[in-house]
Design an enzyme around this catalytic site. Structure first.
Site, PDB file in Angstrom:
ATOM      1  N   ARG A 241      -0.627  -8.906  -4.871  1.00 19.12           N
ATOM      2  CA  ARG A 241       0.348  -9.238  -3.821  1.00 19.12           C
ATOM      3  C   ARG A 241       1.171 -10.474  -4.146  1.00 19.12           C
ATOM      4  O   ARG A 241       2.134 -10.775  -3.446  1.00 19.12           O
ATOM      5  CB  ARG A 241      -0.393  -9.482  -2.502  1.00 19.12           C
TER       6      ARG A 241
ATOM      7  N   ASP B 219       0.801  -1.229   0.000  1.00 19.86           N
ATOM      8  CA  ASP B 219       0.000   0.000   0.000  1.00 19.86           C
ATOM      9  C   ASP B 219       0.837   1.283   0.000  1.00 19.86           C
ATOM     10  O   ASP B 219       0.313   2.360  -0.268  1.00 19.86           O
ATOM     11  CB  ASP B 219      -0.919   0.026   1.227  1.00 19.86           C
TER      12      ASP B 219
ATOM     13  N   ARG C  37      -6.863   0.381   1.448  1.00 18.15           N
ATOM     14  CA  ARG C  37      -8.049   0.623   2.290  1.00 18.15           C
ATOM     15  C   ARG C  37      -8.112   2.055   2.800  1.00 18.15           C
ATOM     16  O   ARG C  37      -9.179   2.641   2.863  1.00 18.15           O
ATOM     17  CB  ARG C  37      -8.157  -0.380   3.440  1.00 18.15           C
TER      18      ARG C  37
HETATM   19  O1  F6P Z   1      -2.172  -3.989   3.663  1.00 18.43           O
HETATM   20  C1  F6P Z   1      -2.009  -4.779   2.557  1.00 18.43           C
HETATM   21  C2  F6P Z   1      -3.334  -5.223   2.008  1.00 18.43           C
HETATM   22  O2  F6P Z   1      -2.996  -5.891   0.821  1.00 18.43           O
HETATM   23  C3  F6P Z   1      -4.389  -4.132   1.770  1.00 18.43           C
HETATM   24  O3  F6P Z   1      -4.194  -3.386   0.617  1.00 18.43           O
HETATM   25  C4  F6P Z   1      -5.656  -4.945   1.752  1.00 18.43           C
HETATM   26  O4  F6P Z   1      -6.763  -4.191   2.103  1.00 18.43           O
HETATM   27  C5  F6P Z   1      -5.393  -6.004   2.766  1.00 18.43           C
HETATM   28  O5  F6P Z   1      -3.987  -6.148   2.857  1.00 18.43           O
HETATM   29  C6  F6P Z   1      -6.050  -7.328   2.457  1.00 18.43           C
HETATM   30  O6  F6P Z   1      -5.749  -8.198   3.469  1.00 18.43           O
HETATM   31  P1  F6P Z   1      -6.058  -9.762   3.552  1.00 18.43           P
HETATM   32  O7  F6P Z   1      -4.756 -10.452   3.281  1.00 18.43           O
HETATM   33  O8  F6P Z   1      -6.475  -9.971   4.955  1.00 18.43           O
HETATM   34  O9  F6P Z   1      -7.077 -10.101   2.531  1.00 18.43           O
END
Ligand code: F6P
Length: 342
Positions: free
Chosen positions: A274, A127, A171
């Protein structure tokens, strides 16, 4: 020294590059020993370790994810959690920890430092919203993935005269949306930092159709319409109190279709942003962070986080990283607005 390494929070391309640099320099230059803790703070909490030597970090530089595993475990939310961590570290003979994570993981690291645990932090988040560092690794990779998706969506949108809404992660901060939107030539970019007027967005979309091109709308998952409520997937909270987001893209596409009469589709990029191999920029940044972190540990400079300031790797107090979220400044958004609807 015997040094523990852990990765916490959402995974991020470049984590393995940090681990590799810490271990390689730590062993070859300083002669330290390493213990890998599995799954973030859950590792030291449960005494769950894995071997971490030169052999274990071979070949991991281009690998996404983390060989140590991750979790959003918060030891401060668990009865006796902190005491358990301290006794496990003592039992395992750990002199110091390198904690690689975002605001939650580093927040725990800062509190543990105050309680006498020797920790050095490494900032990570796709982020790019951590204070005290100009960039975090993982961000460049996420932006490139989103940009490539936008490039592909332009051609299919134009063939079908459709609006394509692309929902990206972010977020509370819209860095991914802003950079991917600018790099991909989006016609509208919507960020959590500024509530949007859905009628104005529909106006931009109509204007773009008049030029015979189809609009791409990039929306951060945390963006909100003017007087609407944030659109939530569900109300479940994780151990750090975050709600699970998702849904704004779909909602927006339905609104735009109804308001413009042009078909609209949504693409939610989600965790694709990611996953996978880090870009060269992220590999280099993560490697430099790792080298900086092991230097700090070696010098006994605990309670610090390595950070990028301009082109230099510096050390800042751990607490600085989590003090303030780095959001997109108004002037950066204004720059991008020149392209809206055109
Ligand atoms: O903080 C990193 C992030 O990828 C955010 O952009 C996203 O809202 C969140 O993690 C999603 O998290 P999870 O892995 O719990 O789905």
């Amino acid at each position: 020294m015997r040094i523990g390494v852990l990765t916490g929070g959402g995974d991020c391309p470049g984590l393995n590059a940090v681990i590799r640099a810490v271990v390689r320099k730590g062993i070859s230059t300083y002669g330290h020993e390493f213990v890998g803790f599995r799954d973030g703070w859950r590792g030291p909490l449960e005494g769950n370790t894995r071997e971490l030597g030169i052999a274990q970090v071979r070949g991991i530089l281009p690998r996404g994810g983390t060989i140590l595993g991750s979790s959003r475990t918060n030891p401060f939310k668990i009865d006796g959690g902190v005491e358990k961590i301290k006794s496990n570290l003592a039992e395992l003979g750990i002199d110091a920890l390198v904690a690689i994570g975002g605001e939650d993981t580093l927040g725990v690291a800062a509190k543990l430092t105050d309680l006498g645990v020797n920790v050095v932090g490494v900032p990570k988040t796709i982020d790019n919203d951590l204070g005290a560092t100009d960039y975090t690794f993982g961000f460049d990779t996420a932006v490139n993935i989103a940009m490539e998706a936008i490039d592909r969506l332009h051609t299919t949108a134009e063939s079908h005269h459709r609006t394509l809404v692309v929902e990206v992660m972010g977020r509370h901060a819209g860095w991914i949306a802003l950079h991917a939107g600018l790099a991909g030539g989006a016609n509208v970019i919507l960020l959590p930092e500024r509530q949007f007027d859905v009628d104005q967005v529909a106006g931009y979309v109509e204007k773009r159709f008049q030029t015979q091109y189809s609009p791409i709308v990039v929306v951060a998952e945390g963006a909100q319409p003017l007087d609407g409520q944030m659109v939530l997937h569900n109300q479940e909270l994780d151990a750090f109190g975050h709600v699970r987001l998702g849904g704004i893209g779909q909602w927006l596409a339905e609104q735009l279709e109804a308001k413009t009469g042009k078909e609209a589709r949504t693409v939610v990029l989600g965790h694709i942003q990611r996953g996978g191999t880090p870009t060269a920029f992220d590999r280099v940044l993560a490697t430099r962070f790792g080298l900086g972190a092991i230097d700090a540990v070696h010098e006994g400079d605990f309670g610090k986080m390595v950070a990028l300031q301009s082109t230099d790797i510096v050390r800042v107090p751990l607490a600085d990283a989590t003090r303030e979220l780095k959001t997109v400044p108004v002037e950066r958004y204004t720059e991008a607005e020149v392209f809206f609807g055109s």
